[in-house]
Design a protein around this motif. Sequence first.
Motif, PDB file in Angstrom:
ATOM      1  N   ARG A  42       0.605  -0.990  -0.400  1.00 46.48           N
ATOM      2  CA  ARG A  42       0.546   0.070   0.364  1.00 46.48           C
ATOM      3  C   ARG A  42       1.048   1.392  -0.269  1.00 46.48           C
ATOM      4  N   SER A  49      -6.031  -6.058  -4.629  1.00 48.40           N
ATOM      5  CA  SER A  49      -7.590  -6.020  -5.312  1.00 48.40           C
ATOM      6  C   SER A  49      -8.384  -6.518  -5.735  1.00 48.40           C
ATOM      7  N   TYR A 105      -8.154   0.759  -7.240  1.00 51.92           N
ATOM      8  CA  TYR A 105      -7.540   0.776  -6.073  1.00 51.92           C
ATOM      9  C   TYR A 105      -5.807   1.647  -5.112  1.00 51.92           C
ATOM     10  N   ASP A 134      -9.036   4.138  -3.762  1.00 49.44           N
ATOM     11  CA  ASP A 134      -9.327   3.680  -2.550  1.00 49.44           C
ATOM     12  C   ASP A 134      -8.718   3.686  -1.431  1.00 49.44           C
ATOM     13  N   ILE A 135      -7.480   3.363  -1.600  1.00 48.59           N
ATOM     14  CA  ILE A 135      -6.234   3.995  -0.252  1.00 48.59           C
ATOM     15  C   ILE A 135      -6.243   5.139   0.156  1.00 48.59           C
TER      16      ILE A 135
END
Length: 247
Positions: free
Chosen positions: A203, A234, A241, A244-245
């Motif tokens: 991440r 994911s 993605y 999202d993070i």
Amino acid sequence: HKETEMHIETISCGQGAPSMVLLWLAGTRKIPATLSITADTGWERDMLWNTGRRSTAKEYFNEVTQPFAAEMGIEAVFVRAQDGSGNDLPDIDVAHTLHGYDDIPLFGSEGGRLQQSCTSKWKVAAIRQEARRRGATTMRSAIGLHMAETRRMKVSDVKWHTHYYPLITDFPMYRTTIQETLDRLGVPWLTNTQCDGCPHKDRQRWLNTSDATIQNLVSVEDVFIRDGFYLTSSRKPLAEYINDIRF
């Protein structure tokens, strides 16, 4: 006639902070390496320094790795793996544009994952080819894994090229100590050294990737997605993605 034996001690220098500390250990004669080999994949164009600067892996090598190695009395080279005809391999992302993406460990939409061979083809091969060009019949490579990465230690797949892990076995260090050592030495370090689109990025490494690189990878991943493969675990499109993070 029996082949003249020649052994060399090297650093497998991925240019991360642990590798830079290995150069310091070699320069202070705590480990025996006299040659540092950095393998060029051609897909390391978005390297983030701890100073906030971004550059390619080659630029970091020219500005930091090679001068620091020279200061430590260590020869440092930046090399590209070659094919059976002696031609340099193309950049990893270019190679997969031309020949498909079977080497990259992409995540499959049905839960599986492709086998990884990019490391062996672009990195391990480059290091071994350089050693052979120099006449080595055996070599040992110091590899910059630290105490939090003991699970990644591996035995070499060939007898003539062995590995060892000084930051685990001889001078145990964790990443914080490694970075503090480089700060004390005045050596800038890279926050990550993986290829721009490496599916092994966690991440934080994805968050460290520039917007420009993300946009480029989104277009690259479009080709993968058609066949059911993704760059992250994911198993979502990369743009989704990242959104999202970040938020």
